[in-house]
Enzyme design. Structure first.
Site, PDB file in Angstrom:
ATOM      1  CB  SER A 148      -0.905  -0.159   1.147  1.00  0.00           C
ATOM      2  OG  SER A 148      -1.546   1.258   1.354  1.00  0.00           O
ATOM      3  CE1 TYR A 161      -3.969  -2.158   4.735  1.00  0.00           C
ATOM      4  CE2 TYR A 161      -3.522   0.200   4.051  1.00  0.00           C
ATOM      5  CZ  TYR A 161      -3.901  -1.037   3.705  1.00  0.00           C
ATOM      6  OH  TYR A 161      -4.151  -1.374   2.425  1.00  0.00           O
ATOM      7  CE  LYS A 165      -1.896  -4.069   3.113  1.00  0.00           C
ATOM      8  NZ  LYS A 165      -2.011  -5.297   1.881  1.00  0.00           N
TER       9      LYS A 165
END
Length: 302
Positions: A148, A161, A165
């Site tokens: 991401s 997150y 990632k």
């Protein structure tokens, strides 16, 4: 994809679903994994993965569903064994499953951190580790991991997150290097597709989000990511490994990866004072700015 066997995690909705459907349409047998959880990872619903499988079969393809959590190591070993038993082997792993537990960092709980790391980073390890044994023995295979821009560039309220990632990018690089002698490749895709996960990203006011929703649905669709994933999983990408690619609308990107870009040397060594005197001035123009993804991608995707 003809004759290939692919495992796609998070295949019940969004990007994973479109990848599973396109791989099947191109001739692959597909294991569609999805526990059918909500965006934050709660609950369990067999319907999404089952619907993906039903659509593949209705279109003349071969597929089976798996409803286990990627965060559970033993379950993922069982899933890989299930795929090999059903279809004879495994050729492709697409690590796509994910959840979000967004929070500003100073308010983020351990549970929010732990849940996201386990699904994304541990999940990618769990599936990849199980498949690696088959890939090594048959001396072929391809990993495709979803990363991401939250990790590659930056985002607000997504430290868990982003860390997961960016960790996956490191995992992919290691897999590409260590397994190249077995003709196994590993690459990452950083997608910008409108999905329930993208929609939830913080950083904009409700008015700004509402104003952009319709446009983003038209310009960044999950099915625009699938062709890149299918290519990277196929023999046509035999010379592509260890790379990070992006997909946004009808645009693809190749991301650079961390390398030294400036040096400073003093023959007599350094003190904290000489570092402070020289380093900021010498490197100020080369520092990576604290930009968000939307600052870097300031143009519309079409």
């Amino acid at each position: 994809m003809e004759g290939k066997v692919a495992i796609v995690t998070g295949a019940g909705r969004g990007i994973g679903r479109e990848i599973a459907l396109m791989m099947a349409a191109e001739g692959a047998s597909v294991v569609a994994n999805d526990m059918g959880a909500s965006l934050d990872g709660e609950g369990n619903d067999n319907a999404p993965a089952s619907q993906t499988v039903q659509e593949i079969i209705a279109n003349g393809g071969a597929a089976i569903a798996n409803f286990n959590s990627v965060a559970d190591h033993d379950s993922m070993r069982d899933m890989v064994a299930q795929a090999a038993k059903e279809f004879g082997t495994v050729d492709i792993v697409v690590n796509n499953a994910g959840i979000l537990r967004d929070s500003i960092f100073h308010k983020m709980t351990f549970e929010q951190w732990d849940a996201v790391i386990k699904v994304h980073l541990y999940g990618s390890f769990n599936v990849s580790r199980a498949a690696a044994e088959i890939f090594r023995k048959q001396e072929s295979g391809a990993f495709v991991h979803m990363v991401s821009t939250s990790g590659l560039i930056g985002s607000i309220g997504q430290a868990n997150y982003a860390a997961a990632k960016l960790g996956i990018a490191g995992l992919s690089r290691s897999l590409a290097m260590e397994m190249s002698r077995f003709n196994v490749r590993s690459n990452c895709i950083a997608p910008s597709a409108f999905s329930r996960m993208i929609e939830s990203v913080p950083g904009a006011t409700p008015e700004e989000k509402e104003a952009n929703l319709a446009k983003r649905r038209q310009q960044t669709r999950p099915e625009q990511i699938a062709p890149l994933a299918v290519f990277l999983a196929s023999d046509a990408a035999r010379d592509v490994s260890g790379q990070i690619l992006g997909a946004r609308g009808n645009e693809f990107y190749l991301y650079n990866q961390t390398r030294p870009i400036r040096t400073l040397h003093r023959a007599d060594g350094w003190t904290p004072q000489t570092v402070a005197q020289q380093l900021p001035k010498a490197w100020a123009t080369a520092f990576t700015p604290l930009e968000r993804t939307r600052d870097v991608f300031a143009w519309e995707a079409i």
